[in-house]
Design a protein around this motif. Structure first.
Motif, PDB file in Angstrom:
ATOM      1  N   VAL A   2       0.862  -1.172   0.000  1.00  0.00           N
ATOM      2  CA  VAL A   2       0.000   0.000   0.000  1.00  0.00           C
ATOM      3  C   VAL A   2       0.901   1.224   0.000  1.00  0.00           C
ATOM      4  N   ILE A   3       0.955   1.917  -1.139  1.00  0.00           N
ATOM      5  CA  ILE A   3       1.845   3.048  -1.317  1.00  0.00           C
ATOM      6  C   ILE A   3       1.348   3.866  -2.501  1.00  0.00           C
ATOM      7  N   SER A   4       1.479   5.165  -2.432  1.00  0.00           N
ATOM      8  CA  SER A   4       0.999   6.015  -3.520  1.00  0.00           C
ATOM      9  C   SER A   4       1.813   5.803  -4.789  1.00  0.00           C
ATOM     10  N   ASN A   5       1.209   6.129  -5.921  1.00  0.00           N
ATOM     11  CA  ASN A   5       1.913   5.989  -7.199  1.00  0.00           C
ATOM     12  C   ASN A   5       3.180   6.822  -7.234  1.00  0.00           C
ATOM     13  N   ASP A   6       3.106   8.041  -6.694  1.00  0.00           N
ATOM     14  CA  ASP A   6       4.275   8.935  -6.726  1.00  0.00           C
ATOM     15  C   ASP A   6       5.453   8.326  -5.968  1.00  0.00           C
ATOM     16  N   LEU A   7       5.188   7.795  -4.783  1.00  0.00           N
ATOM     17  CA  LEU A   7       6.269   7.179  -4.007  1.00  0.00           C
ATOM     18  C   LEU A   7       6.754   5.894  -4.674  1.00  0.00           C
ATOM     19  N   TRP A   8       5.829   5.104  -5.182  1.00  0.00           N
ATOM     20  CA  TRP A   8       6.178   3.830  -5.802  1.00  0.00           C
ATOM     21  C   TRP A   8       7.057   4.011  -7.033  1.00  0.00           C
ATOM     22  N   ASN A   9       6.814   5.047  -7.781  1.00  0.00           N
ATOM     23  CA  ASN A   9       7.552   5.283  -9.027  1.00  0.00           C
ATOM     24  C   ASN A   9       8.841   6.061  -8.812  1.00  0.00           C
ATOM     25  N   GLY A  10       9.148   6.408  -7.564  1.00  0.00           N
ATOM     26  CA  GLY A  10      10.355   7.168  -7.267  1.00  0.00           C
ATOM     27  C   GLY A  10      11.364   6.375  -6.454  1.00  0.00           C
ATOM     28  N   PHE A  34       9.426 -12.065  -2.579  1.00  0.00           N
ATOM     29  CA  PHE A  34       7.988 -11.807  -2.520  1.00  0.00           C
ATOM     30  C   PHE A  34       7.502 -11.337  -3.883  1.00  0.00           C
ATOM     31  N   SER A  35       6.277 -11.693  -4.232  1.00  0.00           N
ATOM     32  CA  SER A  35       5.599 -11.127  -5.395  1.00  0.00           C
ATOM     33  C   SER A  35       4.809  -9.914  -4.902  1.00  0.00           C
ATOM     34  N   ILE A  36       5.112  -8.739  -5.446  1.00  0.00           N
ATOM     35  CA  ILE A  36       4.555  -7.493  -4.921  1.00  0.00           C
ATOM     36  C   ILE A  36       3.502  -6.930  -5.866  1.00  0.00           C
ATOM     37  N   SER A  37       2.370  -6.549  -5.294  1.00  0.00           N
ATOM     38  CA  SER A  37       1.338  -5.812  -6.025  1.00  0.00           C
ATOM     39  C   SER A  37       1.156  -4.466  -5.342  1.00  0.00           C
ATOM     40  N   GLN A  38       1.345  -3.405  -6.094  1.00  0.00           N
ATOM     41  CA  GLN A  38       1.220  -2.055  -5.524  1.00  0.00           C
ATOM     42  C   GLN A  38      -0.220  -1.568  -5.584  1.00  0.00           C
ATOM     43  N   MET A  39      -0.644  -0.885  -4.515  1.00  0.00           N
ATOM     44  CA  MET A  39      -2.014  -0.395  -4.417  1.00  0.00           C
ATOM     45  C   MET A  39      -2.010   0.989  -3.781  1.00  0.00           C
ATOM     46  N   ASN A  40      -2.759   1.925  -4.384  1.00  0.00           N
ATOM     47  CA  ASN A  40      -2.905   3.252  -3.794  1.00  0.00           C
ATOM     48  C   ASN A  40      -3.680   3.157  -2.476  1.00  0.00           C
ATOM     49  N   PRO A  41      -3.340   3.963  -1.477  1.00  0.00           N
ATOM     50  CA  PRO A  41      -4.019   3.878  -0.179  1.00  0.00           C
ATOM     51  C   PRO A  41      -5.534   4.054  -0.268  1.00  0.00           C
ATOM     52  N   ALA A  48      -9.832  -5.847  -0.720  1.00  0.00           N
ATOM     53  CA  ALA A  48      -8.407  -5.591  -0.932  1.00  0.00           C
ATOM     54  C   ALA A  48      -7.607  -5.677   0.360  1.00  0.00           C
ATOM     55  N   ARG A  49      -8.283  -5.578   1.500  1.00  0.00           N
ATOM     56  CA  ARG A  49      -7.606  -5.631   2.789  1.00  0.00           C
ATOM     57  C   ARG A  49      -7.459  -7.052   3.336  1.00  0.00           C
ATOM     58  N   SER A  50      -7.873  -8.049   2.590  1.00  0.00           N
ATOM     59  CA  SER A  50      -7.920  -9.404   3.120  1.00  0.00           C
ATOM     60  C   SER A  50      -6.634 -10.193   2.918  1.00  0.00           C
ATOM     61  N   SER A  51      -5.616  -9.618   2.292  1.00  0.00           N
ATOM     62  CA  SER A  51      -4.376 -10.343   2.050  1.00  0.00           C
ATOM     63  C   SER A  51      -3.704 -10.705   3.371  1.00  0.00           C
ATOM     64  N   ARG A  52      -2.959 -11.805   3.376  1.00  0.00           N
ATOM     65  CA  ARG A  52      -2.350 -12.284   4.621  1.00  0.00           C
ATOM     66  C   ARG A  52      -1.212 -11.382   5.090  1.00  0.00           C
ATOM     67  N   THR A  53      -0.551 -10.708   4.157  1.00  0.00           N
ATOM     68  CA  THR A  53       0.505  -9.776   4.530  1.00  0.00           C
ATOM     69  C   THR A  53       0.340  -8.477   3.748  1.00  0.00           C
ATOM     70  N   PHE A  54       0.696  -7.371   4.374  1.00  0.00           N
ATOM     71  CA  PHE A  54       0.704  -6.095   3.661  1.00  0.00           C
ATOM     72  C   PHE A  54       1.735  -5.172   4.291  1.00  0.00           C
ATOM     73  N   LEU A  55       2.281  -4.294   3.456  1.00  0.00           N
ATOM     74  CA  LEU A  55       3.214  -3.256   3.893  1.00  0.00           C
ATOM     75  C   LEU A  55       2.658  -1.923   3.463  1.00  0.00           C
ATOM     76  N   HIS A  56       2.419  -1.038   4.425  1.00  0.00           N
ATOM     77  CA  HIS A  56       1.849   0.297   4.160  1.00  0.00           C
ATOM     78  C   HIS A  56       2.957   1.324   4.359  1.00  0.00           C
ATOM     79  N   ILE A  57       3.246   2.072   3.305  1.00  0.00           N
ATOM     80  CA  ILE A  57       4.306   3.083   3.346  1.00  0.00           C
ATOM     81  C   ILE A  57       3.733   4.415   2.892  1.00  0.00           C
ATOM     82  N   GLY A  58       4.015   5.476   3.653  1.00  0.00           N
ATOM     83  CA  GLY A  58       3.489   6.779   3.262  1.00  0.00           C
ATOM     84  C   GLY A  58       4.127   7.916   4.029  1.00  0.00           C
ATOM     85  N   LEU A  59       3.835   9.138   3.586  1.00  0.00           N
ATOM     86  CA  LEU A  59       4.296  10.351   4.257  1.00  0.00           C
ATOM     87  C   LEU A  59       3.298  10.733   5.344  1.00  0.00           C
ATOM     88  N   ALA A  60       3.808  11.266   6.454  1.00  0.00           N
ATOM     89  CA  ALA A  60       2.950  11.634   7.575  1.00  0.00           C
ATOM     90  C   ALA A  60       3.615  12.753   8.373  1.00  0.00           C
TER      91      ALA A  60
END
Length: 285
Positions: A2-10, A34-41, A48-60
């Protein structure tokens, strides 16, 4: 992921891929850990929240790193990394990636073992001969069994996955610089003696690449974990192996637990992961 397109592409996305899509150790082909699928927050909702593992990255507004259990589903392991700048995000990813990767892998191992328990292969004689039990799926069968060596096999559409159990004296594996050489010698001796191959070939460790070596733990006991490639001498046969040499001082031995795959036309990461879950289910008396 879970990461924005801008962060993912940079640069942040590059750092994520560097660690979480790094190549798996010990596989003959290039496959990520790992096989990674990127998703906007904003779309990380509902199913979409039912996956067994997730990594959430963002600015705060503050820097935060944490692991989470069963937030949106069960079982589930999540990780959160937030920071006040992209530079700080990159630093936090570098500093915490090992812990997060371990948590994700441990979670997947437990889930695989839970599913395996639904239908187990019962082999009481393994405990009688080696003082160990393994959670083997019922799809496996005993390919060979004796007082010195057990071989379990599962047939695939094109190939097999395999589990080996045997023991060697504590003196068979030395210290420091000799460890990996001793493990190779041990594997090659057992493989050549107990695993039948065509045309009088020998089941041995691939000599061109030294196996990876790590410290590990099986059922509370120290173990050497080695990952590499096996081959049949003078034949076009090869594949990955995962070997645990479990130090059992009470019984003056190393208990050897190994999983290897022969599946020439398919990716092998998930097959080896199943074998890892089996080997890590070991209970030693």
């Amino acid at each position: 992921m879970v990461i924005s397109n801008d962060l993912w592409n940079g640069a942040v996305g590059e750092k994520v891929r560097e660690h979480f899509a790094a190549l798996s150790d010990g596989l003959p082909q290039q496959e990520p850990i790992f096989s990674i699928s990127q998703m906007n927050p904003e779309i990380h909702t509902g199913f979409a929240r039912s996956s067994r593992t997730f990594l959430h990255i963002g600015l705060a507004t503050r820097d935060t790193v944490g692991l989470m259990k069963d937030v949106y589903a069960r079982p589930q392991t999540g990780a959160l990394i937030e920071a006040t700048s992209e530079e700080k995000l990159i630093t936090l990813i570098d500093e915490n990636q090992e812990e997060i990767i371990k948590a994700f892998k441990d979670s997947e191992i437990k889930e695989r073992q839970r599913r395996t328990k639904i239908s187990l292969l019962k082999v009481d004689s393994l405990k009688e001969h080696f003082g160990v039990t393994l959670q083997l799926p019922s799809a496996y069968r005993v390919a060979s069994a004796s007082d010195e060596f057990y071989w379990f096999r599962k047939d695939l559409k094109d190939g097999t996955t395999n589990v080996l159990v045997y023991e060697v004296p504590l003196s068979a594996i030395g210290n420091d610089s000799t460890i990996i050489g001793d493990i190779i010698t041990m594997r090659d001796s057992i493989g050549s003696s107990y695993l039948p191959v065509e045309e009088e070939g020998l089941f041995i460790t691939e000599a061109s690449y030294a196996p990876y070596l790590f410290d590990a733990e099986i059922d509370g006991k120290f173990a050497y974990e080695s990952k590499g490639t096996w081959t049949v001498q003078d034949e076009w046969m090869a594949g990955p192996f995962l070997n645990y040499a479990v130090r059992d001082e009470k019984n003056n031995r190393y208990l050897i637990l190994e999983g290897f795959t022969y599946a020439p036309s398919v990716e092998k990461r998930n097959l080896q992961f199943e074998l890892e879950a089996i080997l890590k289910s070991a209970k030693i008396e």
